[in-house]
Design a protein around this motif. Structure first.
Motif, mmCIF file in Angstrom:
data_model
loop_
_atom_site.group_PDB
_atom_site.id
_atom_site.type_symbol
_atom_site.label_atom_id
_atom_site.label_comp_id
_atom_site.label_asym_id
_atom_site.label_seq_id
_atom_site.Cartn_x
_atom_site.Cartn_y
_atom_site.Cartn_z
ATOM 1 N N LEU A 174 0.867 -1.165 0.000
ATOM 2 C CA LEU A 174 0.000 0.000 0.000
ATOM 3 C C LEU A 174 0.909 1.220 0.000
ATOM 4 N N ILE A 175 0.853 1.980 -1.084
ATOM 5 C CA ILE A 175 1.709 3.153 -1.208
ATOM 6 C C ILE A 175 0.839 4.401 -1.383
ATOM 7 N N THR A 176 1.425 5.525 -1.054
ATOM 8 C CA THR A 176 0.776 6.807 -1.289
ATOM 9 C C THR A 176 1.633 7.582 -2.270
ATOM 10 N N LEU A 177 1.015 7.974 -3.378
ATOM 11 C CA LEU A 177 1.712 8.757 -4.385
ATOM 12 C C LEU A 177 1.141 10.163 -4.430
ATOM 13 N N ASP A 178 2.034 11.141 -4.490
ATOM 14 C CA ASP A 178 1.666 12.543 -4.658
ATOM 15 C C ASP A 178 1.833 12.849 -6.145
ATOM 16 N N VAL A 179 0.705 12.918 -6.854
ATOM 17 C CA VAL A 179 0.746 13.133 -8.299
ATOM 18 C C VAL A 179 -0.028 14.401 -8.632
ATOM 19 N N ASN A 180 0.653 15.341 -9.229
ATOM 20 C CA ASN A 180 0.052 16.620 -9.621
ATOM 21 C C ASN A 180 -0.647 17.295 -8.442
ATOM 22 N N GLY A 181 -0.040 17.153 -7.262
ATOM 23 C CA GLY A 181 -0.555 17.798 -6.066
ATOM 24 C C GLY A 181 -1.663 17.057 -5.352
#
Length: 167
Positions: free
Chosen positions: A12-19
């Motif tokens: 389980l990952i958290t990605l910060d994409v385009n804010g």
């Protein structure tokens, strides 16, 4: 009965994409480009060679151009990612770099364009007043079969000049 065996090998990952923050359950071997396209629906990032050579999958990670086909999605956790979708003007129109590509006919088939746009965006952030030779060296990192690179280099130079003038 729930099948947990298929989830045991996932992260389980958290990605910060385009804010925006996205929590995603991924297999450790999934590439960033696949997660961007298939899990997040950000299809502006193109898949070309899948070997890091063509540059069609270029995105920005903490402001630096990276090949999303060579990076595992899990490696991108904790990184601020930007895709070509982030370049618009915020009102559904083209951003200044995209507009410059249009004005200079720096795209034909368009397949390589998102990668060039992200490469150029990262480059201009680092080098806001580039010399023509510097631009040519940077664009040589990506492949285009249609434009011959000159219109791409001109578009980047024009956008840089326009940005400097607006400061």
């Amino acid at each position: 009965m729930t099948d947990t065996s298929s989830r045991e090998n996932h992260l389980l990952i958290t990605l910060d994409v385009n804010g925006e923050q996205h929590e995603i359950l991924v297999e450790p071997r999934r590439t960033l480009v696949d997660v961007l396209r298939h899990d997040l629906g950000l299809t502006g990032t193109h898949v070309g060679c899948e070997h890091g050579i063509c540059g069609a999958c270029t995105v920005l990670a903490d402001g630096k151009p990276v090949r999303a086909c060579l990076m595992f999605a899990a490696q991108a956790e904790g990184t601020a990612l930007r895709t070509v979708e982030s370049l618009g003007d915020g009102c559904g129109g083209l951003g200044d770099l995209q507009q410059s590509f249009t004005e200079h006919h720096a795209l034909q088939c368009g397949f390589c364009t998102p990668g060039f746009l992200m490469l150029a965006e990262g480059f201009l952030a680092e080098c806001p007043d580039p010399e023509p030779d510097e631009i040519r060296e940077v664009v040589a990192a990506n492949l285009c079969r249609c434009t011959g690179y000159q219109p791409i280099a001109e578009a980047i130079g024009h956008c840089a000049a326009r940005r400097l003038k607006e400061k």
